[in-house]
Design an enzyme around this catalytic site. Structure first.
Site, PDB file in Angstrom:
ATOM      1  N   SER A  43       5.695  37.487   2.221  1.00  0.00           N
ATOM      2  CA  SER A  43       6.767  37.316   3.212  1.00  0.00           C
ATOM      3  C   SER A  43       6.780  35.950   3.875  1.00  0.00           C
ATOM      4  O   SER A  43       7.735  35.627   4.588  1.00  0.00           O
ATOM      5  CB  SER A  43       6.657  38.405   4.278  1.00  0.00           C
ATOM      6  OG  SER A  43       6.943  39.674   3.720  1.00  0.00           O
ATOM      7  N   CYS A  63      11.675  42.359   7.401  1.00  0.00           N
ATOM      8  CA  CYS A  63      12.441  43.367   6.663  1.00  0.00           C
ATOM      9  C   CYS A  63      12.718  42.896   5.239  1.00  0.00           C
ATOM     10  O   CYS A  63      13.386  41.891   5.019  1.00  0.00           O
ATOM     11  CB  CYS A  63      13.750  43.654   7.397  1.00  0.00           C
ATOM     12  SG  CYS A  63      14.840  44.777   6.497  1.00  0.00           S
TER      13      CYS A  63
END
Length: 639
Positions: free
Chosen positions: A327, A383
């Protein structure tokens, strides 16, 4: 019967001719002999004088002093120490067996070392020195010198050898030197005569290897007079060589030590970079090794132990380790979508916990989903579904272009060997390397830093510095060469939309400073040094299994990148902990400690941490083995 007068006269004439011929022959011989003697004694006097002197005058190479290496503040991190050794040359080794027996008595020369000397003398040239024993004590060296007459051909020498006073701290950056091997010689086109000297040390890894040509220097020469036993009588002529140049690195020895101590016990790497200059202040990699072991000749058992260690202590993970960025890559995808105009910072995407493409589900790390999220919220909560959507809108070509613009997939010009360029894939890459077309699923995986994408800790630090400054920051490790400051490269504007970048930075700020951020527990309390960053957890297996339920080697990598202070960035930090588990729980706390050290220039004050964590932090610092200014281990953590 009496001879007639005519016969007598004829006989006399014959005798006279013979005498004349014999006398002439003798005279010619004496003339030729005289001319030859004159030719040898006058015309060729210099040549024969030289041949005679070669029996007593010897020519020797003088190894130059290797250049020193300093940190950014002038502290020595690679130096030369005086060593005592004894050598012998084949042309002087007529009584080798007797010499070796005597040396065994004087200094305890083992039988295997005696056999090594014999083998090396067979291969060596007539005048090439073969080291009998190195790193002798002063007592042993004195004993050999005092017994010189009983050791024909043996020469005691005082030399220099490399020493690394900070041991493991700079092992992966500075590297180490070692004796020239046949393999080293096989890779060289033009072999420096110095390399023919047995035990001559050259760079084997790190900056020592990459900068060998400037650190080595140039050989000097020495002419000495020897007696019939090979003992040096006097020095006739000496020409000193040129010492190698001195290097000053951008790294800070105390900061490097703090990084190594903070990463201790992990298979990990961390980079601290000045976002204005690109100077690398620390580049840690653990576990490490003591480079002095290689200088002195590491044993097979010790070397095999390093090779077999599953935490891989030999490679420099900061530049050689390539990992899925996880991420921490999401800022790249976000900027690609923003610059392509397919999304605005305010646009939202609904996360239900997964995205379905072609009958396959791509899950978010939060199976229940995050609901509606915009750009800042997508970074705050990390997310995945938001970035699956961005991948479909922007496409892999825009993402790959943005990745390279932010420093990924590039090989930087640093004084280190084996630098990994990572991988910023696109459609053409997959076609050429995998023989297959790019599919949508590849884009979705790439959007969250998985799939084919790979990055080194050094690249992640560069990426973070460019996000913080909107400038083409390039990493720099050499501050000066022989006192001449090296130019700072790069720094040109990236040309990214500053408003869009501001939104990305805001999302990174909330990752740490929002109570709903994934790294809220790693926040800094001091408002003047607030940090912005991003967590990352990179899967090393396809199945989703709790890291606590699998062997260490199958656990996820933990990553974190950050810059600080948020309002006026000075430093960028990247941390990768191999198989560490979660980026927020493992990598983020490490990155915070490293960032605070860089900001304060010392072990961070406890006031910079949330009050609930201070006792834990205090104990952690107390347990960290930090070095004092003399390079000895001490504990400098604050109470």
């Amino acid at each position: 019967m009496r001879r007639s007068p005519a016969d007598t006269a004829q006989s006399a004439r014959k005798i006279s001719r013979r005498a004349l011929f014999l006398g002439g022959s003798q005279l010619a011989f004496m003339g030729i002999l005289g001319l030859r003697m004159r030719y040898m004694q006058v015309d060729q006097a210099d040549e024969f004088r030289l041949l005679a002197e070669e029996n007593r005058v010897k020519f020797r190479l003088l190894p130059p002093a290797r250049g020193l290496i300093y940190d950014r503040n002038g502290a020595v991190i690679a130096e030369n120490e005086q060593t005592f050794r004894i050598v012998i040359r084949k042309e002087d080794a007529s009584e080798l067996d007797q010499v070796l027996v005597e040396l065994e008595r004087l200094i305890g020369l083992p039988l295997e070392e005696q056999e090594r000397v014999r083998a090396e003398l067979k291969k060596a040239g007539p005048s090439a020195p073969v080291t009998i024993a190195d790193r002798l004590s002063w007592e042993a060296f004195s004993s050999v010198s005092a017994n010189g007459p009983a050791l024909p051909g043996v020469t005691p020498e005082v030399g220099l050898s490399r020493h690394y006073p900070l041991h493991e701290d700079f092992a992966h950056v500075v590297g180490y030197v070692g004796p020239v091997s046949d393999y080293d010689l096989s890779k060289m086109d033009n072999i420096d005569p110095l390399y023919r000297i047995p035990k001559f040390q050259i760079g084997k890894s790190g900056a020592e290897s990459r900068l060998e040509d400037v650190l080595r220097g140039k050989a000097g020469s020495l002419r000495v007079e020897q007696n019939a036993y090979g003992r040096i009588i006097r020095e006739l002529d000496r020409h000193e060589g040129e010492p190698g140049v001195n290097l000053q690195l951008t790294l800070d020895r105390n900061m490097q030590n703090f990084v190594q101590a903070r990463l201790a016990g992990e298979s990990a790497s961390a980079v601290i970079m000045d976002v204005e200059t690109g100077d690398i202040l620390a580049a840690g990699s653990t576990p490490a090794f003591d480079p002095n072991l290689f200088v002195r000749g590491i044993s097979s058992a010790a070397y095999n132990e390093l090779l077999e260690n599953d935490h891989r202590p030999l490679p420099s993970k900061s530049v050689q380790g390539a990992y899925p960025p996880g991420s921490t890559f999401k800022m790249v995808t976000a900027m690609a979508a923003l610059e392509a105009g397919v999304v605005t910072p305010e646009d939202t995407v609904r996360c239900l916990g997964h995205t379905e493409i072609g009958g396959r589900r791509f899950h978010c790390w939060k199976r229940a989903g995050h609901g509606n999220v915009n750009l800042v919220g997508s970074l705050r909560h990390s997310c995945d579904v938001y970035y699956y959507e961005m991948a479909q809108r922007a496409g892999i070509e825009n993402i790959a272009e943005m990745g390279r613009k932010l420093g990924l997939g590039l090989r930087y010009d640093l004084p280190l060997p084996g630098i990994n360029s990572g991988l910023m894939p696109d459609k053409q890459w997959k076609l050429e390397n995998r023989g297959a077309e790019w599919v949508v699923g590849d884009s979705l995986n790439a959007a969250i830093g998985q799939g084919f994408v790979l990055a080194t800790p050094m690249q992640l630090a560069v990426m973070t510095a460019r996000l913080a400054t909107n400038r083409e920051i390039l990493p720099r490790m050499i501050k000066s060469i022989d006192g001449v400051e090296q130019h700072i490269l790069g720094g040109a504007p990236l040309g990214l939309n500053e408003n869009m970048l501001r939104s990305v930075r805001q999302g990174m700020f909330e990752v740490i400073n929002s109570n709903r951020g994934t790294a809220f527990s790693a926040r800094i309390e001091d408002d003047t040094t607030k940090m912005a960053g991003k967590t990352g957890t990179a899967q090393v297996r396809s199945a989703v299994v709790n890291n606590n339920n699998v062997p260490w080697i199958e656990r996820d990598h933990a990553l974190f990148v950050a810059f600080a202070p948020y309002n006026a960035p000075r430093y960028a930090v990247s941390v990768v902990v191999e198989h560490g588990g979660g980026g927020s729980s493992v990598a983020a706390p490490i990155a915070r400690d490293l960032m605070l050290y860089a900001l304060h220039g010392a072990v961070p004050p406890l006031a910079a941490y949330p009050s609930s964590q201070r006792n834990t932090i205090r104990e952690r610092f107390k347990a960290m083995p930090l070095r004092d200014l003399d390079g000895d281990e001490t504990t400098r953590g604050r109470a």
